[in-house]
Design a protein around this motif. Sequence first.
Motif, PDB file in Angstrom:
ATOM      1  N   LEU A 197      60.431  30.777  12.695  1.00  0.00           N
ATOM      2  CA  LEU A 197      59.154  31.110  13.324  1.00  0.00           C
ATOM      3  C   LEU A 197      59.277  31.098  14.844  1.00  0.00           C
ATOM      4  CD1 LEU A 197      56.215  31.778  12.631  1.00  0.00           C
ATOM      5  CD2 LEU A 197      55.716  29.323  12.664  1.00  0.00           C
ATOM      6  N   ALA A 198      59.966  30.098  15.396  1.00  0.00           N
ATOM      7  CA  ALA A 198      60.138  29.998  16.842  1.00  0.00           C
ATOM      8  C   ALA A 198      60.972  31.152  17.387  1.00  0.00           C
ATOM      9  CB  ALA A 198      60.779  28.663  17.196  1.00  0.00           C
ATOM     10  N   ALA A 199      61.890  31.668  16.553  1.00  0.00           N
ATOM     11  CA  ALA A 199      62.756  32.781  16.977  1.00  0.00           C
ATOM     12  C   ALA A 199      62.078  34.137  16.815  1.00  0.00           C
ATOM     13  CB  ALA A 199      64.052  32.752  16.179  1.00  0.00           C
ATOM     14  N   GLY A 200      60.853  34.163  16.292  1.00  0.00           N
ATOM     15  CA  GLY A 200      60.119  35.404  16.135  1.00  0.00           C
ATOM     16  C   GLY A 200      60.614  36.292  15.014  1.00  0.00           C
ATOM     17  N   ARG A 201      61.212  35.687  13.989  1.00  0.00           N
ATOM     18  CA  ARG A 201      61.731  36.488  12.881  1.00  0.00           C
ATOM     19  C   ARG A 201      60.580  37.011  12.022  1.00  0.00           C
ATOM     20  NH1 ARG A 201      65.763  32.116  12.974  1.00  0.00           N
ATOM     21  NH2 ARG A 201      67.622  32.980  13.969  1.00  0.00           N
ATOM     22  N   ASP A 202      60.913  37.981  11.157  1.00  0.00           N
ATOM     23  CA  ASP A 202      59.910  38.626  10.330  1.00  0.00           C
ATOM     24  C   ASP A 202      59.205  37.609   9.426  1.00  0.00           C
ATOM     25  OD1 ASP A 202      60.532  41.054  11.404  1.00  0.00           O
ATOM     26  OD2 ASP A 202      61.919  41.628   9.791  1.00  0.00           O
ATOM     27  N   PRO A 203      57.929  37.866   9.104  1.00  0.00           N
ATOM     28  CA  PRO A 203      57.181  36.939   8.242  1.00  0.00           C
ATOM     29  C   PRO A 203      57.863  36.672   6.905  1.00  0.00           C
ATOM     30  CG  PRO A 203      55.694  38.529   9.245  1.00  0.00           C
ATOM     31  CD  PRO A 203      57.086  38.967   9.603  1.00  0.00           C
ATOM     32  N   GLU A 204      58.525  37.706   6.328  1.00  0.00           N
ATOM     33  CA  GLU A 204      59.211  37.501   5.046  1.00  0.00           C
ATOM     34  C   GLU A 204      60.279  36.426   5.148  1.00  0.00           C
ATOM     35  OE1 GLU A 204      58.723  40.352   6.532  1.00  0.00           O
ATOM     36  OE2 GLU A 204      58.116  41.942   5.143  1.00  0.00           O
ATOM     37  N   LEU A 205      61.019  36.435   6.267  1.00  0.00           N
ATOM     38  CA  LEU A 205      62.086  35.446   6.464  1.00  0.00           C
ATOM     39  C   LEU A 205      61.510  34.050   6.677  1.00  0.00           C
ATOM     40  CD1 LEU A 205      64.559  37.445   8.756  1.00  0.00           C
ATOM     41  CD2 LEU A 205      64.779  36.929   6.316  1.00  0.00           C
ATOM     42  N   VAL A 206      60.384  33.966   7.385  1.00  0.00           N
ATOM     43  CA  VAL A 206      59.750  32.663   7.614  1.00  0.00           C
ATOM     44  C   VAL A 206      59.204  32.104   6.307  1.00  0.00           C
ATOM     45  CG1 VAL A 206      57.951  31.436   8.871  1.00  0.00           C
ATOM     46  CG2 VAL A 206      59.156  33.324   9.976  1.00  0.00           C
ATOM     47  N   ALA A 207      58.674  32.993   5.450  1.00  0.00           N
ATOM     48  CA  ALA A 207      58.045  32.543   4.210  1.00  0.00           C
ATOM     49  C   ALA A 207      59.052  32.014   3.203  1.00  0.00           C
ATOM     50  CB  ALA A 207      57.247  33.687   3.594  1.00  0.00           C
ATOM     51  N   LEU A 208      60.285  32.503   3.235  1.00  0.00           N
ATOM     52  CA  LEU A 208      61.276  32.078   2.238  1.00  0.00           C
ATOM     53  C   LEU A 208      61.505  30.565   2.246  1.00  0.00           C
ATOM     54  CD1 LEU A 208      63.922  34.967   2.383  1.00  0.00           C
ATOM     55  CD2 LEU A 208      62.434  34.357   0.468  1.00  0.00           C
ATOM     56  N   PRO A 209      61.868  29.954   3.396  1.00  0.00           N
ATOM     57  CA  PRO A 209      62.042  28.487   3.378  1.00  0.00           C
ATOM     58  C   PRO A 209      60.747  27.733   3.121  1.00  0.00           C
ATOM     59  CG  PRO A 209      62.214  29.326   5.621  1.00  0.00           C
ATOM     60  CD  PRO A 209      62.206  30.515   4.714  1.00  0.00           C
ATOM     61  N   LEU A 210      59.606  28.307   3.515  1.00  0.00           N
ATOM     62  CA  LEU A 210      58.338  27.642   3.231  1.00  0.00           C
ATOM     63  C   LEU A 210      58.088  27.581   1.730  1.00  0.00           C
ATOM     64  CD1 LEU A 210      55.992  29.017   6.039  1.00  0.00           C
ATOM     65  CD2 LEU A 210      56.762  26.662   5.748  1.00  0.00           C
ATOM     66  N   ARG A 211      58.442  28.648   1.020  1.00  0.00           N
ATOM     67  CA  ARG A 211      58.291  28.624  -0.432  1.00  0.00           C
ATOM     68  C   ARG A 211      59.252  27.611  -1.058  1.00  0.00           C
ATOM     69  NH1 ARG A 211      58.065  34.668   0.060  1.00  0.00           N
ATOM     70  NH2 ARG A 211      55.854  35.239  -0.041  1.00  0.00           N
ATOM     71  N   GLU A 212      60.436  27.473  -0.476  1.00  0.00           N
ATOM     72  CA  GLU A 212      61.377  26.449  -0.950  1.00  0.00           C
ATOM     73  C   GLU A 212      60.775  25.059  -0.763  1.00  0.00           C
ATOM     74  OE1 GLU A 212      65.152  26.839   0.925  1.00  0.00           O
ATOM     75  OE2 GLU A 212      65.380  28.961   0.403  1.00  0.00           O
ATOM     76  N   ALA A 213      60.130  24.840   0.386  1.00  0.00           N
ATOM     77  CA  ALA A 213      59.488  23.551   0.637  1.00  0.00           C
ATOM     78  C   ALA A 213      58.362  23.311  -0.352  1.00  0.00           C
ATOM     79  CB  ALA A 213      58.951  23.504   2.069  1.00  0.00           C
ATOM     80  N   LEU A 214      57.587  24.350  -0.646  1.00  0.00           N
ATOM     81  CA  LEU A 214      56.492  24.239  -1.607  1.00  0.00           C
ATOM     82  C   LEU A 214      57.021  23.859  -2.989  1.00  0.00           C
ATOM     83  CD1 LEU A 214      53.388  24.694  -1.815  1.00  0.00           C
ATOM     84  CD2 LEU A 214      53.913  27.022  -2.582  1.00  0.00           C
ATOM     85  N   GLN A 215      58.133  24.481  -3.372  1.00  0.00           N
ATOM     86  CA  GLN A 215      58.760  24.172  -4.661  1.00  0.00           C
ATOM     87  C   GLN A 215      59.236  22.725  -4.699  1.00  0.00           C
ATOM     88  OE1 GLN A 215      59.423  26.083  -7.388  1.00  0.00           O
ATOM     89  NE2 GLN A 215      61.012  24.895  -8.437  1.00  0.00           N
ATOM     90  N   ALA A 216      59.909  22.273  -3.634  1.00  0.00           N
ATOM     91  CA  ALA A 216      60.467  20.921  -3.603  1.00  0.00           C
ATOM     92  C   ALA A 216      59.375  19.863  -3.636  1.00  0.00           C
ATOM     93  CB  ALA A 216      61.336  20.748  -2.356  1.00  0.00           C
ATOM     94  N   VAL A 217      58.289  20.067  -2.884  1.00  0.00           N
ATOM     95  CA  VAL A 217      57.188  19.102  -2.881  1.00  0.00           C
ATOM     96  C   VAL A 217      56.513  19.076  -4.249  1.00  0.00           C
ATOM     97  CG1 VAL A 217      54.937  18.557  -1.881  1.00  0.00           C
ATOM     98  CG2 VAL A 217      56.813  19.272  -0.402  1.00  0.00           C
ATOM     99  N   GLY A 218      56.346  20.243  -4.857  1.00  0.00           N
ATOM    100  CA  GLY A 218      55.728  20.311  -6.169  1.00  0.00           C
ATOM    101  C   GLY A 218      56.512  19.578  -7.239  1.00  0.00           C
ATOM    102  N   GLU A 219      57.838  19.549  -7.107  1.00  0.00           N
ATOM    103  CA  GLU A 219      58.669  18.856  -8.087  1.00  0.00           C
ATOM    104  C   GLU A 219      58.383  17.358  -8.129  1.00  0.00           C
ATOM    105  OE1 GLU A 219      62.825  19.620  -7.650  1.00  0.00           O
ATOM    106  OE2 GLU A 219      62.600  21.792  -7.884  1.00  0.00           O
ATOM    107  N   VAL A 220      57.920  16.791  -7.024  1.00  0.00           N
ATOM    108  CA  VAL A 220      57.645  15.356  -6.987  1.00  0.00           C
ATOM    109  C   VAL A 220      56.586  14.983  -8.008  1.00  0.00           C
ATOM    110  CG1 VAL A 220      56.838  13.427  -5.576  1.00  0.00           C
ATOM    111  CG2 VAL A 220      58.299  15.193  -4.558  1.00  0.00           C
ATOM    112  N   VAL A 221      55.529  15.788  -8.100  1.00  0.00           N
ATOM    113  CA  VAL A 221      54.429  15.473  -9.019  1.00  0.00           C
ATOM    114  C   VAL A 221      54.526  16.234 -10.328  1.00  0.00           C
ATOM    115  CG1 VAL A 221      52.779  14.736  -7.271  1.00  0.00           C
ATOM    116  CG2 VAL A 221      52.982  17.167  -7.829  1.00  0.00           C
TER     117      VAL A 221
END
Length: 441
Positions: free
Chosen positions: A397-421
């Motif tokens: 995000l800080a490097a100004g990359r495309d939204p698709e590229l920014v969303a990929l690791p965010l979805r990974e984070a969403l998956q990892a947090v969801g696994e906890v519960v």
Amino acid sequence: MLADDTIAAISTPPGEGAIAVIRVSGPDAIRVAERIFRPRKAGAVLSERVLHFGSFHRDSEKLDEGLLAVFAAPRSYTGENMAEIHGHGGALVSSRLYEAVLEAGARAAEPGEFTQRAFINGKMDLTQAEAVMDVIRASTPRALKAAQEQLRGRLGDEIEAIRARVLAVVAHLEAYIDFPEEGINPHVGADLLRDIAAIQERITALLDTAEEGRILREGVRLVLCGAPNAGKSSLLNRLLGFERAIVSAIPGTTRDTIEEFASLHGLPFRITDTAGLRETDDVIEREGVERARRAIENADVIVRVIDATETYDLARTENELIVLNKVDLLASRDSLPAQALPVSCTTGEGIRSLVDAIVARTRGANIESPTLAAINARHQSCLVRAQKALAQATEDLAAGRDPELVALPLREALQAVGEVVGLADTEEILGEIFSTFCIGK
């Protein structure tokens, strides 16, 4: 998602006792119980959530007298139809009752299967399911308090809040993904960076409880070491409050590590007494010395016991406490070094001060009033993955990359947090967690 079969298990510990409880859960649970139960008043209706007195039978044979409670789905522990049979305690009578239940149409439950069904049916999240066994295994008041906090859903609520914030960031990016010709507005990008930083801060706060969680669940690894006849076994007995280790004036009496549990100031400790550290030609004692060295390498806190009546060296490692034993035999204590703790395992002098020093030295012991249940190793692994993914999203995000590229690791984070519960669970994860449960839970 209700199961299509009915399970049963003896939920009370084996041996003699006042009562034994057999749990039955599944679509036929109530019918299974009715097949073996005869209420005291013939024809009585088995009301839900009421204890009914009667007798249990297999064919024409009366097995026992006791109580039966039935719970209709979804108002039960598992969210399914359930029955609880309360009979007399004892290995033979409970096993015969259990056999009758199985013959009436249930199958033997796997370890943790009742709680697994409760999770699958939405009665609790995965952190609460794990807390069930933490409550059962808690060996100190602090460990029990932390487990109860988690069972009440405090950790699950925090994880859900974090997940909701990650989901909000992902949703915000979706608008830009729908219009790829437009870059992320700088003002919006700054807001997203602040949101991600706030999420990382909350995850870091949870990760900081990992060591505390390990201590509460496994105990502090406290190792007593030193030369032969310094008083290690005597100190172990003092800390435990009973005679566990053999105490002898003969060098080399302790030839293997002895591990025992103790609660010191409410903290669980796994205390290991080790063989005296010295060079020896005795094969068995040499193996004991090697095991002592391995225990020292894995220790959280090391207590080196020294005979105060002998010549000694006070050099120590970072996690080592120096204890001068046998001070009751000294003619004078004027020359005792300030960096060592004087004790007498014979009289008990100095033991309380030593316990205070051990607890103060323990890493992660500052848990007087935990605000959240401490995370376990599985939670830690998921949250570490989430942090790495969020860090990558921040960089993109800080490097100004495309939204698709920014969303990929965010979805990974969403998956990892969801696994906890358990919102992103896999069959393998569930199998690993519930296999550690006792049968009947």
